[in-house]
Design an enzyme around this catalytic site. Structure first.
Site, PDB file in Angstrom:
ATOM      1  N   SER A   8     -27.305  11.700  54.211  1.00  0.00           N
ATOM      2  CA  SER A   8     -27.818  11.727  55.579  1.00  0.00           C
ATOM      3  C   SER A   8     -27.254  12.959  56.284  1.00  0.00           C
ATOM      4  CB  SER A   8     -27.394  10.466  56.328  1.00  0.00           C
ATOM      5  OG  SER A   8     -27.588  10.684  57.717  1.00  0.00           O
ATOM      6  N   HIS A  33     -31.860  13.145  53.586  1.00  0.00           N
ATOM      7  CA  HIS A  33     -32.259  12.098  54.535  1.00  0.00           C
ATOM      8  C   HIS A  33     -32.061  12.623  55.960  1.00  0.00           C
ATOM      9  CE1 HIS A  33     -32.867   7.835  55.688  1.00  0.00           C
ATOM     10  NE2 HIS A  33     -31.903   8.024  56.589  1.00  0.00           N
ATOM     11  N   ASP A  35     -32.162  11.698  59.867  1.00  0.00           N
ATOM     12  CA  ASP A  35     -32.147  10.591  60.824  1.00  0.00           C
ATOM     13  C   ASP A  35     -32.555  11.073  62.207  1.00  0.00           C
ATOM     14  OD1 ASP A  35     -31.239   8.201  59.405  1.00  0.00           O
ATOM     15  OD2 ASP A  35     -29.448   9.388  58.973  1.00  0.00           O
ATOM     16  N   MET A  37     -33.451  10.180  65.978  1.00  0.00           N
ATOM     17  CA  MET A  37     -33.222   9.119  66.979  1.00  0.00           C
ATOM     18  C   MET A  37     -33.630   9.604  68.358  1.00  0.00           C
ATOM     19  SD  MET A  37     -29.398   8.026  65.844  1.00  0.00           S
ATOM     20  CE  MET A  37     -28.977   7.745  64.127  1.00  0.00           C
ATOM     21  N   HIS A  66     -36.338   9.553  58.547  1.00  0.00           N
ATOM     22  CA  HIS A  66     -36.184   8.167  58.984  1.00  0.00           C
ATOM     23  C   HIS A  66     -36.289   8.176  60.510  1.00  0.00           C
ATOM     24  CE1 HIS A  66     -33.108   4.612  59.521  1.00  0.00           C
ATOM     25  NE2 HIS A  66     -34.340   4.255  59.844  1.00  0.00           N
ATOM     26  N   MET A  68     -36.116   6.671  63.902  1.00  0.00           N
ATOM     27  CA  MET A  68     -35.619   5.562  64.717  1.00  0.00           C
ATOM     28  C   MET A  68     -36.048   5.844  66.144  1.00  0.00           C
ATOM     29  SD  MET A  68     -31.931   5.352  62.840  1.00  0.00           S
ATOM     30  CE  MET A  68     -32.154   6.979  62.155  1.00  0.00           C
ATOM     31  N   MET A 139     -31.826  -1.740  56.298  1.00  0.00           N
ATOM     32  CA  MET A 139     -30.674  -1.198  57.022  1.00  0.00           C
ATOM     33  C   MET A 139     -29.428  -2.030  56.707  1.00  0.00           C
ATOM     34  SD  MET A 139     -31.905   1.431  58.553  1.00  0.00           S
ATOM     35  CE  MET A 139     -30.315   1.891  59.280  1.00  0.00           C
ATOM     36  N   GLY A 147     -21.255   5.927  59.733  1.00  0.00           N
ATOM     37  CA  GLY A 147     -19.846   5.547  59.646  1.00  0.00           C
ATOM     38  C   GLY A 147     -19.537   4.125  60.065  1.00  0.00           C
ATOM     39  N   ASP A 177     -29.970   1.850  53.581  1.00  0.00           N
ATOM     40  CA  ASP A 177     -29.495   2.870  54.523  1.00  0.00           C
ATOM     41  C   ASP A 177     -28.423   2.284  55.429  1.00  0.00           C
ATOM     42  OD1 ASP A 177     -29.121   5.034  56.142  1.00  0.00           O
ATOM     43  OD2 ASP A 177     -31.106   4.941  57.088  1.00  0.00           O
ATOM     44  N   GLY A 179     -23.846   2.216  55.455  1.00  0.00           N
ATOM     45  CA  GLY A 179     -22.709   1.528  54.850  1.00  0.00           C
ATOM     46  C   GLY A 179     -22.685   1.564  53.331  1.00  0.00           C
TER      47      GLY A 179
HETATM   48  C1  DX5 Z   1     -28.006   4.889  60.777  1.00  0.00           C
HETATM   49  C2  DX5 Z   1     -28.716   5.952  59.960  1.00  0.00           C
HETATM   50  C3  DX5 Z   1     -28.062   6.130  58.629  1.00  0.00           C
HETATM   51  C4  DX5 Z   1     -26.626   6.556  58.755  1.00  0.00           C
HETATM   52  C5  DX5 Z   1     -25.937   6.454  57.429  1.00  0.00           C
HETATM   53  O1  DX5 Z   1     -28.597   4.809  62.002  1.00  0.00           O
HETATM   54  O2  DX5 Z   1     -30.060   5.591  59.738  1.00  0.00           O
HETATM   55  O3  DX5 Z   1     -28.832   6.987  57.810  1.00  0.00           O
HETATM   56  O4  DX5 Z   1     -26.492   7.833  59.280  1.00  0.00           O
HETATM   57  O5  DX5 Z   1     -24.580   6.708  57.599  1.00  0.00           O
HETATM   58  P1  DX5 Z   1     -23.461   5.918  56.791  1.00  0.00           P
HETATM   59  O6  DX5 Z   1     -23.766   6.128  55.316  1.00  0.00           O
HETATM   60  O7  DX5 Z   1     -22.191   6.573  57.213  1.00  0.00           O
HETATM   61  O8  DX5 Z   1     -23.533   4.463  57.166  1.00  0.00           O
HETATM   62 ZN    ZN Z   2     -31.250   6.689  58.100  1.00  0.00          ZN
END
Ligand code: DX5
Ligand code: ZN
Length: 219
Positions: A8, A33, A35, A37, A66, A68, A139, A147, A177, A179
């Site tokens: 990511s 990946h 992200d 938002m 991705h 969001m 998710m 993190g 996706d 953790g």
């Molecule tokens: C969460 C994102 C993930 C996240 C993953 O909102 O969609 O892609 O950045 O980060 P880790 O692997 O640290 O959980």
């Molecule tokens: Zn993501």
């Protein structure tokens, strides 16, 4: 499918974005990946088109966006134009009519289409859609931040989804996706997941190349 690691880029060092993209190019990762938002669908704002474009210029592996964001259909064509190959958006951001039309739109733009579900959304809501999409994003954390601690119930959900996909004979893979780490990746794969997003597990390491390699090979 062979295990795919998708770092990511939200966890990259934005002061050295090109360096980190080149590291992913050289690494055992399969995809990038991205992200995206909007501060409305999730309580955080990440980055938009200029940053995605900067990554696209350097990336030599498929881009997986991705979204969001609310009203994801509004931006589908622009992501396709950037060269994104896989695009996921959230089930929770759409009513059923919007879900259907957005799946069609992503497909018609030539991208693989994924539908993401939040931790509190049951896997069963996807039963009617599995034959129409290329992947499900499960998710493992509440979307918005990298993190965070992995939510353990995610593991069972992946197993349930894999059974639903098999029961329908659907051609649909599972991405996890949030953790993901060397501690849970092998079990998630055993249950049926194929693509693993890694933010902090890849980038918080002093040696991200080794960390990505460890995720790729963890048993
Ligand atoms: C969460 C994102 C993930 C996240 C993953 O909102 O969609 O892609 O950045 O980060 P880790 O692997 O640290 O959980
Ligand atoms: Zn993501």
């Amino acid at each position: 499918m062979p295990r795919v690691i998708a770092p990511s880029m939200l966890s990259a060092d934005f002061g050295h974005l090109e360096r980190d993209c080149r590291m992913v190019n050289r690494s055992a990762a399969g995809w990038f990946h991205l992200d995206v938002m909007d501060g409305i669908f999730v309580p955080n704002i990440s980055f938009g088109f200029p940053v995605c474009q900067a990554i696209a210029r350097v990336a030599q592996k498929p881009l997986d966006a991705h979204l969001m964001i609310i009203e994801p259909w509004t931006y589908v064509e622009r992501f396709a134009k950037l060269g994104v190959q896989y695009l996921s958006f959230h089930y929770e951001a759409c009513n059923l009519r919007q879900l259907r039309s957005t799946i069609r739109l992503v497909r018609s733009c030539g991208m693989g289409v994924g539908v993401a579900i939040n931790p509190e959304t049951p896997a069963e809501v996807l039963i009617p859609w599995l034959r129409q999409i290329d992947y499900v994003v499960v998710m493992g954390v509440h979307p918005g931040y990298s993190g965070q601690k992995y939510i353990p119930e995610t593991t069972e959900k992946v197993g349930v989804l894999a059974e639903m996909i098999a029961a329908q004979g659907a051609d649909c893979f599972i991405q996890v996706d949030g953790g993901v780490s060397t501690a849970n990746i092998a079990e998630l794969e055993r249950l049926g997941a194929g693509v693993f997003v890694a933010g902090s597990a890849a980038f918080s390491s002093a040696n991200p190349l080794a960390a990505i390699r460890a995720l790729k090979t963890a048993k």
